[in-house]
Scaffold this motif. Structure first.
Motif, mmCIF file in Angstrom:
data_model
loop_
_atom_site.group_PDB
_atom_site.id
_atom_site.type_symbol
_atom_site.label_atom_id
_atom_site.label_comp_id
_atom_site.label_asym_id
_atom_site.label_seq_id
_atom_site.Cartn_x
_atom_site.Cartn_y
_atom_site.Cartn_z
ATOM 1 N N SER A 1 0.816 -1.225 0.000
ATOM 2 C CA SER A 1 0.000 0.000 0.000
ATOM 3 C C SER A 1 0.848 1.273 0.000
ATOM 4 O O SER A 1 0.350 2.338 -0.316
ATOM 5 N N LEU A 2 2.128 1.186 0.321
ATOM 6 C CA LEU A 2 2.956 2.397 0.284
ATOM 7 C C LEU A 2 3.191 2.760 -1.186
ATOM 8 O O LEU A 2 3.470 1.875 -2.003
ATOM 9 N N PRO A 3 3.061 4.061 -1.532
ATOM 10 C CA PRO A 3 3.193 4.429 -2.948
ATOM 11 C C PRO A 3 4.592 4.135 -3.483
ATOM 12 O O PRO A 3 5.581 4.332 -2.791
ATOM 13 N N ARG A 4 4.647 3.606 -4.701
ATOM 14 C CA ARG A 4 5.919 3.267 -5.342
ATOM 15 C C ARG A 4 6.093 4.068 -6.619
ATOM 16 O O ARG A 4 5.133 4.304 -7.341
ATOM 17 N N GLN A 5 7.349 4.449 -6.852
ATOM 18 C CA GLN A 5 7.674 5.053 -8.137
ATOM 19 C C GLN A 5 8.832 4.258 -8.724
ATOM 20 O O GLN A 5 9.848 4.078 -8.042
ATOM 21 N N ASP A 6 8.667 3.777 -9.942
ATOM 22 C CA ASP A 6 9.658 2.883 -10.559
ATOM 23 C C ASP A 6 9.983 1.730 -9.617
ATOM 24 O O ASP A 6 11.141 1.324 -9.493
ATOM 25 N N GLY A 7 8.982 1.274 -8.902
ATOM 26 C CA GLY A 7 9.184 0.137 -8.002
ATOM 27 C C GLY A 7 9.824 0.487 -6.680
ATOM 28 O O GLY A 7 9.983 -0.370 -5.827
ATOM 29 N N LYS A 8 10.210 1.766 -6.506
ATOM 30 C CA LYS A 8 10.883 2.140 -5.260
ATOM 31 C C LYS A 8 9.941 2.937 -4.358
ATOM 32 O O LYS A 8 9.159 3.744 -4.849
ATOM 33 N N ILE A 9 10.080 2.708 -3.066
ATOM 34 C CA ILE A 9 9.279 3.474 -2.103
ATOM 35 C C ILE A 9 10.152 4.611 -1.594
ATOM 36 O O ILE A 9 11.283 4.365 -1.154
ATOM 37 N N ALA A 10 9.666 5.852 -1.672
ATOM 38 C CA ALA A 10 10.464 6.968 -1.135
ATOM 39 C C ALA A 10 10.632 6.729 0.351
ATOM 40 O O ALA A 10 9.663 6.445 1.061
ATOM 41 N N GLN A 11 11.880 6.819 0.821
ATOM 42 C CA GLN A 11 12.148 6.512 2.222
ATOM 43 C C GLN A 11 11.532 7.572 3.146
ATOM 44 O O GLN A 11 11.075 7.272 4.231
ATOM 45 N N VAL A 12 11.554 8.805 2.668
ATOM 46 C CA VAL A 12 11.112 9.917 3.515
ATOM 47 C C VAL A 12 10.138 10.807 2.754
ATOM 48 O O VAL A 12 10.390 11.194 1.614
ATOM 49 N N ILE A 13 9.008 11.129 3.395
ATOM 50 C CA ILE A 13 8.099 12.141 2.846
ATOM 51 C C ILE A 13 8.046 13.245 3.897
ATOM 52 O O ILE A 13 7.590 13.041 5.019
ATOM 53 N N ASP A 14 8.573 14.380 3.521
ATOM 54 C CA ASP A 14 8.637 15.492 4.475
ATOM 55 C C ASP A 14 7.651 16.562 4.010
ATOM 56 O O ASP A 14 7.894 17.255 3.034
ATOM 57 N N SER A 15 6.516 16.688 4.711
ATOM 58 C CA SER A 15 5.505 17.630 4.237
ATOM 59 C C SER A 15 5.484 18.914 5.082
ATOM 60 O O SER A 15 4.520 19.669 5.043
ATOM 61 N N ARG A 16 6.540 19.149 5.834
ATOM 62 C CA ARG A 16 6.576 20.362 6.651
ATOM 63 C C ARG A 16 6.746 21.590 5.761
ATOM 64 O O ARG A 16 7.530 21.565 4.817
ATOM 65 N N PRO A 17 6.022 22.671 6.074
ATOM 66 C CA PRO A 17 6.255 23.886 5.300
ATOM 67 C C PRO A 17 7.666 24.400 5.598
ATOM 68 O O PRO A 17 8.170 24.207 6.712
ATOM 69 N N ILE A 18 8.318 24.996 4.610
ATOM 70 C CA ILE A 18 9.712 25.449 4.837
ATOM 71 C C ILE A 18 9.728 26.724 5.680
ATOM 72 O O ILE A 18 8.955 27.615 5.487
#
Ligand code: DLL
Length: 433
Positions: A416-433
């Motif tokens: 269920s974790l989203p994959r791109q080119d078969g890879k799962i992004a290790q980190v999703i950082d959604s904090r505003p800068i």
């Protein structure tokens, strides 16, 4: 101990430094004469090649960054005309144009020897059958180890990536003794063997050379146990040559960095100031023998430290520790510096079978929050509810004690974790800068 190039692998410090200085001077001349980018940067700083009187003069030179390479895309950093270039590789660019690197005939010869060096240190000999399951293409991994193995005189099977079933069939039928791939793919192979009920003890595997991405000691143990081989790490990057910058010997206690071909420095990645031996910081590399694509003080972005202590194997080359993350993906959460590899280490040590996971960082009010999502594995799934909860709590506590901040741990459905080119992004950082 079996070495490939005893002279260069076992030099005294004095001899080595003398050689480095001579080679640095000639590299400086080469780039000053042939690369406009370096000419300009040296002029701005008022340095000339003759200023390199001792190795400590290296710090007078400017750093080279990925950005410099992008700005000079595609051939601006080449120090020879294209007619002298016999090979071009490039490293995948995720956000903009890729980085293009070139090799002369001599560069290819030198690269092959550097690869032969770490492959020999890991135990490969001319009797081996080496299966290369790296992608053959613009990526430097496959060709680097391919040429290294051929230089040693081993038999090379260039299977490239994918088709796990076929990889295993070839491994069994062609009696592969040395496996070359990413550590992640080694786990995929091991899992597949388990699924089809194949016992790796029945294979001829002896040695595994894994690199191209960070991996932990726990992962090493896991791969060694599951594939019944001796697993070693090797490090490199396209900008500097590809694989062959550093590799482990059988002591498996740091990767010998080929200092006769590259000068390593460790700097504070914030300030750019060089740090004393033994410090943890960003690795900076200067090439000493490359003709087509020399690099002066290239900022690798990789965080590591260098160990100058004598190695039991007898090689005198400095050892680079496993990378602890990248200067550009070091996370600062609630003021605490955290490397994704620290989290990986805990997960791999507590959840069997290399779990797939993702770190989500968000901001709630003024507070940074970190959530680790793990795709449920068979092992966790088979636990009863109460034990599952207790296990997650234990994992949470362990993570807290290692990284120093509170973490939420959540189980999610397999795949269920989203994959791109078969890879799962290790980190999703959604904090505003
Ligand atoms: O990955 C070269 C390579 C291929 C080395 C195969 C070893 C084996 P790039 O695609 O340019 O080149 O990626 C380089 O990958 O800066 C590190 O961040 C990471 N990396 C490579 N080897 C290791 C390793 C190849 N053993 C980037 N441990 C580098 C940790 C590694 N990180």
């Amino acid at each position: 101990m079996k070495t490939w190039d005893h002279q260069h692998e076992c030099m005294s410090r004095d001899e080595l430094e003398q050689l480095q200085l001579e080679r640095l001077q000639s590299t400086m001349n080469r780039v000053h004469k042939n690369v406009t980018h370096y000419q300009k940067r040296f002029n701005e700083l008022g340095v000339i090649p003759e200023d390199m009187q001792s190795l400590s003069d290296l710090t007078k030179l400017p750093f080279t960054t990925k950005e410099d390479l992008r700005l000079n895309y595609p051939y601006g950093m080449f120090a020879v005309p294209l007619r002298e270039v016999v090979r071009i590789h490039s490293s995948s660019g995720t956000t903009s144009k890729p980085i293009v690197v070139g090799y002369t005939k001599n560069d290819i010869r030198m690269w092959s020897n550097l690869a032969a060096r770490f492959m020999t240190a890991a135990g490969v000999t001319h009797d081996d059958v080496v299966q290369i399951a790296f992608h053959y293409g613009l990526f430097t991994g496959a060709f680097g180890l391919h040429y290294g193995a051929e230089t040693i005189g081993a038999s090379v099977i260039p299977t490239s990536t994918g088709n796990t079933e076929k990889q295993i069939m070839i491994m069994q039928d062609y009696r592969t003794t040395a496996l070359v791939c990413t550590p992640g793919y080694a786990i995929v192979l091991a899992k597949h063997m388990e699924r089809i009920g194949m016992d790796p003890k029945g294979l001829s595997l002896k040695v595994g050379l894994f690199g191209g991405e960070p991996w932990s000691e726990t992962m090493r143990r896991e791969i060694e146990r599951r594939l019944c081989l001796s697993a070693t790490d090797n490090y490199g990057l396209s900008e500097v040559i590809g694989p062959g910058v550093a590799g482990e010997c059988l002591c498996k206690n740091g990767m010998h960095l080929c200092e006769d071909a590259f000068i390593p420095e460790i700097i504070d990645s914030e300030t750019g100031v060089p740090l004393p031996p033994g410090s943890v910081g960003e690795l900076v590399l200067t090439t000493l023998t490359k003709e087509a694509f020399p690099m002066i003080r290239y900022r690798t972005g990789d965080i590591t430290c260098l160990d100058y202590a004598k190695c039991d194997c007898g090689r005198t080359l400095v050892r680079m520790k496993k990378t602890m993350g990248r200067s550009d993906n070091m996370l600062i959460i609630r003021g605490v510096n955290i490397f994704p590899s620290q989290i990986q280490e805990v997960l791999f040590s507590m959840v069997q079978g290399a779990p797939l996971y993702q770190m989500m960082i968000a901001r709630k009010g003024a507070m940074d929050v970190l959530e680790v999502r793990i795709e449920v594995t068979e092992e966790i799934f088979s636990l009863e509810m109460q034990r599952q909860r207790a296990f997650l709590e234990m994992l949470r506590k362990r993570l807290r004690s290692v990284i120093g901040i509170d973490v939420t741990v959540k189980l999610v459905e397999p795949k269920s974790l989203p994959r791109q080119d078969g890879k799962i992004a290790q980190v999703i950082d959604s904090r505003p800068i």
